[in-house]
Design an enzyme around this catalytic site. Structure first.
Site, PDB file in Angstrom:
ATOM      1  N   LYS B  76      -7.585   2.128   5.046  1.00 51.68           N
ATOM      2  CA  LYS B  76      -6.491   3.094   4.891  1.00 51.68           C
ATOM      3  C   LYS B  76      -7.105   4.473   4.648  1.00 51.68           C
ATOM      4  O   LYS B  76      -8.076   4.599   3.897  1.00 51.68           O
ATOM      5  CB  LYS B  76      -5.616   2.671   3.714  1.00 51.68           C
ATOM      6  N   SER B 151       3.372   1.989   2.640  1.00 51.95           N
ATOM      7  CA  SER B 151       2.716   3.087   3.302  1.00 51.95           C
ATOM      8  C   SER B 151       1.475   2.708   4.108  1.00 51.95           C
ATOM      9  O   SER B 151       1.025   3.487   4.944  1.00 51.95           O
ATOM     10  CB  SER B 151       2.320   4.130   2.258  1.00 51.95           C
ATOM     11  N   SER B 175       3.057  -1.026  -1.093  1.00 44.93           N
ATOM     12  CA  SER B 175       2.503  -0.426   0.127  1.00 44.93           C
ATOM     13  C   SER B 175       1.486  -1.274   0.872  1.00 44.93           C
ATOM     14  O   SER B 175       1.094  -0.922   1.981  1.00 44.93           O
ATOM     15  CB  SER B 175       1.869   0.933  -0.195  1.00 44.93           C
TER      16      SER B 175
END
Lengths: 100, 481
Positions: B76, B151, B175
């Site tokens: 990420k 996310s 997330s």
């Protein structure tokens, strides 16, 4: 409690948060923050008279390390990534009211 | 590209496959497929090939590389990678190259894993659809008209479609788990403090935790074992060794007591097919010898309200550092205060500004106790209620996400509707407990469904045993088109 947010509230909070919002952004946020805070006030429905607040989920104490010197970040590498640098320092516009 | 991490690592360690070939294959898949998906902000092709050659050289010289030998891992883009752009999908950090690397990434590399790219996210991890990225949305590999969740949507989509067997994300209110559910992969939020956050760009520090994505429960356990364990660079890191998970994975659930959380399963807005999947997972656990009962965790319903005061409050403080001085964007002004405010207005997107404003308001004079203080007290109630449930039960189950993947744009105009996507996942963050999402079949329209397994602090071993049984009891899982 009354969760109605006014345009003046939003302008005040934007100043606290150091955000130079446009007029349109202030207008949008006035409505949106009101709606979100109205939902958030559901927390007020719970009786928490005797309840201590939780700031952190683990029962942890501060962590100390030995006072031993060790390498830190490389100054030049850090300054290369800064928007502006001069003489081995970050360069910023004037902060106090001195002559530019 | 459907090999598991365990298969890849075994073949590379045995000298049957070259890490370079594995990485080239995955880079090829990214080259062909990511134009349509936009899972990546930055593909680390040169770095990945160099790392692969290093692993191959180790094998050739007779050394046995670590448990992730030659396995591509997506990161990420809020995990710092020295010299490699790290943006948080924000204009304010566009082009910034960190001077240090996150502990989790160093551990992946030390185990022979190959970071292969930085994946898209909702800006600063604020969102549930990856639509809040400044660089454009990621699409769901099962249906490009739908969101991958968020996310960590880029990592979830990349692992689902086979760009890498493993991925890392961060989970502040769901997330990792929610995009895992929407993309049909496994996603884990470990206990707060189990995984070092050194080098994770902070969103809400009392809630943030890094966790793995994988296509199987076994692979997720493998990656968690590598990244977990004490790190002196993170003062919130628990002083215990990494949990041993793969050794207990096949211990089964015979005799375990599992609770089905009513407030999260019967909640308004839970799609009937999702609730049915949780019931089916419960039947699967019973067949394997567990007892499953419905359990009420009353304060769980207040999780969202508390979370959307606490997380923005912490974010407003953490994001004060983006002031145009030390990194990233600067928009000039005649004095420093004007420069700060102009930089922040130009650099942050609408959702980040909304959260900063919400948090600043909740912390401001006159409102602090009614909003932030009350939310912190509700947080205590949530912890108490879950701990009470764990007096009776070894683990809990619920939906991960109330719905399957929604269409792009469906919730962008209504921030509150987007926030409600996190209703089932936020309680574990508020409590600091462990939780994970396991794929469990698909809805009528072919979209994947996820079942959440919740466990107390440091309950990862029992959580993975339950997850492993659910995975094997699951009906045919959705496969990306």
């Amino acid at each position: 409690m009354d969760a109605r947010i006014t345009r003046a509230d939003v302008e005040h909070v934007a100043h606290l948060a150091r955000l130079a919002l446009t007029d349109e952004e202030i207008g949008d946020l006035t409505g949106q923050l009101g709606t979100i805070l109205e939902h958030a006030t559901q927390v007020s429905a719970l009786d928490t008279g005797e309840v201590a607040p939780t700031a952190h989920p683990l029962p942890m104490m501060n962590v100390f390390r030995g006072d031993d010197p060790r390498p830190c970040l490389d100054r030049d590498e850090v300054l290369t990534e800064a928007p502006a640098a001069e003489d081995g320092r970050f360069r910023v516009p004037r902060i106090l009211g001195e002559a530019p | 590209m459907s090999d598991t991490a365990l298969e890849v690592a075994a073949a590379v360690r045995a000298g049957e496959r070259k890490a370079r070939e594995v990485v080239e294959e995955h880079l090829g898949a990214i080259e062909t497929g990511d134009g349509a998906l936009h899972a990546f902000n930055h593909v680390m092709a040169d770095e990945a090939l160099a790392a692969a050659d290093k692993v191959d050289a180790e094998v050739a010289s007779g050394d046995v590389p670590g448990t992730l030998a030659g396995v591509p891992v997506v990161l990420k883009d809020n995990l710092c990678t020295r010299g490699v752009p790290t943006t948080c999908s924000s204009r304010i950090l566009e082009g910034w190259r960190p001077p240090y690397t996150a502990t989790v990434v160093e551990r992946v590399v030390a185990a022979g894993g190959i970071p292969i790219g930085k994946t898209n996210l909702d800006e600063f991890a604020m969102g549930s659809s990856t639509e809040n990225s400044a660089f454009g949305a990621t699409r769901n590999p099962h249906d490009p008209a739908r969101v991958p969740g968020g996310s960590s949507g880029g990592s979830a989509a990349a692992v689902a479609v086979g760009f890498a067997p493993l991925g890392l994300g961060s989970d502040t209110g769901g997330s990792v788990r929610q995009p895992a559910s929407l993309c049909g992969v496994v996603g884990v939020k470990p206990t707060y403090g189990v995984v070092s956050r050194y080098g994770l760009i902070a969103f809400a520090s009392s809630l943030d935790q890094i966790g793995p994505f994988a296509r199987t429960v076994d692979d997720a356990a493998l990656l968690l074992e590598v990244i977990a364990g004490n790190d002196p660079m993170d003062s919130t890191s628990i002083a215990s060794p990494a949990p041993q998970l793969r050794g207990v994975l096949d211990d089964g659930v015979d005799g375990l007591r599992i609770g089905l959380v009513e407030e999260l399963t019967d909640a308004e807005g839970v799609q009937p097919e999702v609730a049915a999947a949780v019931d089916d997972a419960a039947r699967g656990l019973e067949k394997a010898g567990a007892t499953v009962e419905r359990i009420s965790v009353p304060s769980a319903s207040y999780g969202i309200s508390a979370y959307y005061l606490i997380a923005p409050a912490e974010a407003s403080s953490n994001l004060a550092r983006y002031d145009g001085v030390r990194y990233g964007l600067r928009v000039d002004g005649e004095d420093a205060a004007t420069m700060n405010a102009r930089t922040r207005d130009a650099g942050f997107g609408p959702e980040v500004k909304r959260r900063i404003m919400l948090g600043t308001y909740a912390l401001s004079a006159g409102y602090y106790d009614a909003y932030y203080g009350q939310a912190q007290r509700v947080r205590t109630l949530i912890i108490r209620d879950f701990n009470r449930a764990y007096d009776t039960f070894d683990a809990l189950i619920s939906p991960t996400s109330p719905t399957t993947a929604f269409e792009l744009g469906a919730k962008t105009a209504d921030p509150l509707a987007m926030y409600l996507s996190d209703v089932c996942t936020v309680p574990s963050n508020l409590a600091g407990h462990a939780a994970m999402s396991v794929p469990f079949g698909k809805a009528e329209d072919g979209l994947p469904i996820g079942v959440q397994v919740l466990a107390p602090a440091l309950g990862e071993p029992v959580m993975f045993r339950v997850a492993n049984v659910i995975e094997h009891a699951a009906p045919e899982t959705a496969v990306p088109a």
